[in-house]
Write an enzyme that holds these catalytic residues in place. Structure first.
Site, short mmCIF file in Angstrom:
data_model
loop_
_atom_site.label_atom_id
_atom_site.label_comp_id
_atom_site.label_asym_id
_atom_site.label_seq_id
_atom_site.Cartn_x
_atom_site.Cartn_y
_atom_site.Cartn_z
N ASP A 37 0.85 -1.19 0.00
CA ASP A 37 0.00 0.00 0.00
C ASP A 37 0.88 1.24 0.00
O ASP A 37 2.01 1.21 0.50
CB ASP A 37 -0.91 0.01 1.23
CG ASP A 37 -2.14 0.89 1.06
OD1 ASP A 37 -3.20 0.37 0.70
OD2 ASP A 37 -2.01 2.11 1.26
N SER A 140 -13.47 -2.08 -13.37
CA SER A 140 -14.67 -1.52 -12.76
C SER A 140 -15.79 -1.53 -13.79
O SER A 140 -15.53 -1.45 -15.00
CB SER A 140 -14.42 -0.08 -12.29
OG SER A 140 -15.65 0.58 -11.99
N TYR A 153 -11.18 7.77 -14.97
CA TYR A 153 -11.36 6.46 -14.32
C TYR A 153 -11.91 5.41 -15.29
O TYR A 153 -11.42 4.29 -15.36
CB TYR A 153 -12.30 6.65 -13.13
CG TYR A 153 -12.48 5.44 -12.23
CD1 TYR A 153 -11.50 5.11 -11.30
CD2 TYR A 153 -13.64 4.68 -12.28
CE1 TYR A 153 -11.68 4.02 -10.44
CE2 TYR A 153 -13.83 3.61 -11.44
CZ TYR A 153 -12.85 3.27 -10.52
OH TYR A 153 -13.03 2.19 -9.68
#
Length: 245
Positions: A37, A140, A153
């Site tokens: 991360d 997505s 995005y």
């Protein structure tokens, strides 16, 4: 015996949300997992909650040196790498008229470049091991249908699908499977930041009439990492409750 017994996985964006849910399920299924991360401390804290089968490290997926270091950290900790989950992501939503070039590039870099760098670093390691492997890229539903204010995005997430198919062709002869997941409306800190009426309207648009849970995305990630999907490569699985089918 869990479905991932003996496997070693690396999950980017692993400190929270879908990434942490995937890491948790992987540990439950017998894998050892490195959580990478941007916030290294958060990754280590999250890993500590999963016990000795998990570790955490800091990594900026846009930085090729960091990506190589997170692969090396995984091998140093657990001896090998069998599964890579490219999950790290950000949003910088704005209409096209208001979005800056910097905001466009940030999202493209984290999602598209980050996924590409992860695969570029992991593929030769998996080839050298000679035992196959699994790469799972987080796309997505926005990459399928587009969302208002998400030209950056949606472009990145659509690009991940095409990139997944291309690298799946390269990895196939080495038994390295490369697949993608397209989550829809998932109940997370990011989506709960929406105004309540907008979140409710989005839920009403889902045929199953509810948002998904991170654990439901994680279940598909287990399938794609395990031998249950041994003849699946280059595919994209929607986890969206039927929304935009």
């Amino acid at each position: 015996m869990g479905l991932l017994e003996g496997k070693v996985a690396l999950v980017t964006g692993g400190a929270q949300g879908i990434g942490l849910a995937v890491a948790t399920r992987y540990v439950e299924e017998g894998a050892r997992v490195m959580l990478a991360d941007l916030d290294g401390a958060a990754a280590q804290e999250a890993a500590a909650t999963l016990g000795e089968s998990a570790a955490g490290c800091a990594a900026d997926v846009v930085d090729d040196g960091d990506v190589i270091r997170m692969i090396d950290a995984t091998i140093d900790a657990f001896g090998r790498l069998d599964v890579l989950v490219n999950n790290a992501g950000i949003t910088r939503d704005a209409s096209l008229a208001k979005m800056t070039l910097a905001e466009f590039r940030q999202v493209i870099d984290v999602h598209l470049q980050g996924t590409w760098l992860g695969m570029k670093a992991a593929l030769p390691v998996m080839k050298a091991q000679g035992e196959g492997g699994a790469i799972i890229n987080m796309s997505s539903i926005s990459g399928k249908i587009g969302n208002f204010g998400q030209s950056n995005y949606a472009a990145a997430k659509a690009g991940i699908v095409g990139m997944t198919k291309s690298v799946a062709r390269e990895g196939a002869k080495h038994a390295i499977r490369v697949n993608a997941i397209q989550p829809g409306l998932i109940d997370s800190a990011m989506t709960r930041a929406m105004p309540q009426d907008i979140f409710a309207a989005k839920e009403a648009d889902v045929p199953m009439k509810r948002a998904g849970q991170p654990e439901e995305v994680a279940g598909v990630a287990v399938f794609l990492a395990s031998e249950l999907s041994s003849y699946c490569t280059g595919i994209t699985i929607e986890v969206a409750g039927g929304r935009h089918m």
